[in-house]
Design a protein around this motif. Sequence first.
Motif, PDB file in Angstrom:
ATOM      1  N   ARG A   1      37.045  46.014  12.653  1.00 30.02           N
ATOM      2  CA  ARG A   1      37.147  46.216  14.341  1.00 30.02           C
ATOM      3  C   ARG A   1      36.446  45.148  15.186  1.00 30.02           C
ATOM      4  NH1 ARG A   1      39.201  51.029  15.650  1.00 30.02           N
ATOM      5  NH2 ARG A   1      39.480  52.425  14.260  1.00 30.02           N
TER       6      ARG A   1
ATOM      7  N   ARG B   1      38.241  47.580  18.503  1.00 32.20           N
ATOM      8  CA  ARG B   1      39.513  47.582  17.997  1.00 32.20           C
ATOM      9  C   ARG B   1      39.983  47.020  16.694  1.00 32.20           C
ATOM     10  NH1 ARG B   1      43.198  45.546  22.680  1.00 32.20           N
ATOM     11  NH2 ARG B   1      41.556  43.976  23.162  1.00 32.20           N
TER      12      ARG B   1
ATOM     13  N   ASP C   1      45.409  45.965  15.697  1.00 29.18           N
ATOM     14  CA  ASP C   1      45.727  46.421  16.903  1.00 29.18           C
ATOM     15  C   ASP C   1      45.738  45.463  17.884  1.00 29.18           C
ATOM     16  OD1 ASP C   1      46.549  48.883  16.019  1.00 29.18           O
ATOM     17  OD2 ASP C   1      44.749  49.723  16.271  1.00 29.18           O
TER      18      ASP C   1
ATOM     19  N   ALA D   1      48.663  44.370  20.512  1.00 31.27           N
ATOM     20  CA  ALA D   1      48.764  44.208  21.869  1.00 31.27           C
ATOM     21  C   ALA D   1      49.253  42.958  22.424  1.00 31.27           C
ATOM     22  CB  ALA D   1      47.414  44.445  22.566  1.00 31.27           C
TER      23      ALA D   1
ATOM     24  N   THR E   1      48.790  52.492  13.638  1.00 32.43           N
ATOM     25  CA  THR E   1      48.502  51.368  14.535  1.00 32.43           C
ATOM     26  C   THR E   1      48.608  51.971  15.813  1.00 32.43           C
ATOM     27  OG1 THR E   1      50.800  51.127  14.192  1.00 32.43           O
ATOM     28  CG2 THR E   1      49.692  49.706  13.052  1.00 32.43           C
ATOM     29  N   SER E   2      48.354  51.078  17.005  1.00 30.83           N
ATOM     30  CA  SER E   2      48.042  51.287  18.255  1.00 30.83           C
ATOM     31  C   SER E   2      49.455  51.717  18.871  1.00 30.83           C
ATOM     32  CB  SER E   2      47.235  50.403  18.907  1.00 30.83           C
ATOM     33  OG  SER E   2      47.843  49.077  18.773  1.00 30.83           O
ATOM     34  N   ARG E   3      50.315  51.070  18.319  1.00 27.81           N
ATOM     35  CA  ARG E   3      51.918  51.216  19.060  1.00 27.81           C
ATOM     36  C   ARG E   3      52.698  51.345  17.733  1.00 27.81           C
ATOM     37  NH1 ARG E   3      55.092  46.657  19.664  1.00 27.81           N
ATOM     38  NH2 ARG E   3      53.905  44.874  19.446  1.00 27.81           N
TER      39      ARG E   3
ATOM     40  N   ASP F   1      43.513  51.412  24.850  1.00 24.01           N
ATOM     41  CA  ASP F   1      44.241  51.437  23.843  1.00 24.01           C
ATOM     42  C   ASP F   1      43.850  53.045  22.940  1.00 24.01           C
ATOM     43  OD1 ASP F   1      45.370  49.245  23.638  1.00 24.01           O
ATOM     44  OD2 ASP F   1      44.347  48.140  21.846  1.00 24.01           O
ATOM     45  N   GLU F   2      42.480  53.191  23.097  1.00 20.46           N
ATOM     46  CA  GLU F   2      42.118  54.579  22.587  1.00 20.46           C
ATOM     47  C   GLU F   2      42.777  55.747  23.206  1.00 20.46           C
ATOM     48  OE1 GLU F   2      39.589  56.256  19.712  1.00 20.46           O
ATOM     49  OE2 GLU F   2      40.129  54.058  20.078  1.00 20.46           O
TER      50      GLU F   2
ATOM     51  N   GLY G   1      45.632  55.422  25.008  1.00 20.15           N
ATOM     52  CA  GLY G   1      47.220  55.505  24.852  1.00 20.15           C
ATOM     53  C   GLY G   1      47.612  54.876  26.176  1.00 20.15           C
TER      54      GLY G   1
ATOM     55  N   ASP H   1      49.135  52.379  28.970  1.00 23.70           N
ATOM     56  CA  ASP H   1      49.788  51.067  29.123  1.00 23.70           C
ATOM     57  C   ASP H   1      49.873  51.094  30.637  1.00 23.70           C
ATOM     58  OD1 ASP H   1      50.719  48.836  28.881  1.00 23.70           O
ATOM     59  OD2 ASP H   1      52.819  49.590  28.385  1.00 23.70           O
TER      60      ASP H   1
ATOM     61  N   SER I   1      39.513  50.828  10.005  1.00 21.04           N
ATOM     62  CA  SER I   1      40.028  51.959  10.788  1.00 21.04           C
ATOM     63  C   SER I   1      39.823  53.116   9.800  1.00 21.04           C
ATOM     64  CB  SER I   1      41.646  51.612  10.578  1.00 21.04           C
ATOM     65  OG  SER I   1      41.894  50.269  10.999  1.00 21.04           O
TER      66      SER I   1
END
Length: 366
Positions: free
Chosen positions: A34, A38, A42, A46, A63-65, A228-229, A231, A233, A366
């Motif tokens: 991290r 992050r 991730d 982004a 993953t973040s997405r 990101d944490e 969610g 956008d 992570s």
Amino acid sequence: MTSNSARGAAAFDAVVLAGGRAARLGGADKPGVRVGGRALLDRVLAACADAGTTVVVAAPRPTSRPVVWAREQPAGGGPLAALDAGLRRTAADLVVVLSADLPFLREETVRRLVGAVGTADGALLTDPEGRDQPLVAAYRRAALRRELDRLAAGGGEEPTQGEFEPVVERRGLAGLPLRLLTGALELVRVPEALAAFDCDTWDDIAAARARIREHGHVLDEWISAVKDELGIDLDVDTGALLDLARDAAHGVARPAAPLTTFLVGYAAGRVGTAGGGPQAVAEAARKAAVLAARWEQETASGGTPSTAAAPDSGAPSGGAPSAAAPSGGAPSGEAPAAQGEGAAARPASGPAAAPDDSSPSAPETS
């Protein structure tokens, strides 16, 4: 499979290489380390969020997405084998190829690479010494496919022959260096030192963590990490929100600043998907700023009656006869001056890096 539309840019897919042994990190899980709260992977995801399909070549992980997962054959076969595995899961004419250890890569840089390809086979970043960075690049998919097939068929190196050995023809992509691929392509060079910064060692990790905690960068980094944490956008005018917080703190009371901005976000969220988004946040912030200005006028008047209407209000309000602008700093809604990213490709680590962030004995993963 991801399905995102690039804002005004050519359509592209992305392949992120997240395997490798991370030998210089002592075998640590580098994509999961991290920086700024992050994971490195991730942060790269982004930066290529505009990709139609994003393929990550590695063992699956949270993953973040959403992404598409692929594995090279054989496992640990090197960057060209990994690129081949990822490319097979793409379809767009342009493919952005990235390593998973780029803490300062931004969407703007990815779009710049895509736009720089033109009629060439691709465009890649160069570091401050002018060295090519083939894993921070955009390529024509057809050109990659052509050269990977040529290399797999043994066209990358001269066959070797020992003094008493027959000629050995090398086939397959495992173990081949990236220079064999890029050396055969017509490429546009795009110099951008900061985006080319990658994290190969713990010193690199410490330097990256120190940089994002500097005054000029910490706010943007924190907002990105929180989005990101949670969610979220959503791109909003942070300058307007900061102005609102300042006005509430100055004209009402210091605790009013965080509570007011929270209520603005809550109100914008209640508008719903159809009418929400940045516009809803901006409108809620405007209304709250007007209220803060009225409140300050009443406080300044000490209760003296006034027939002057408050700004943007149909009802009379106590206070000075003229509508005063919100006090302190820039006018409400004016974004603060943009802060540069800096030119140093390898920022020196320093005391700004938190002790628990820079210790190689206990990497954040992570």
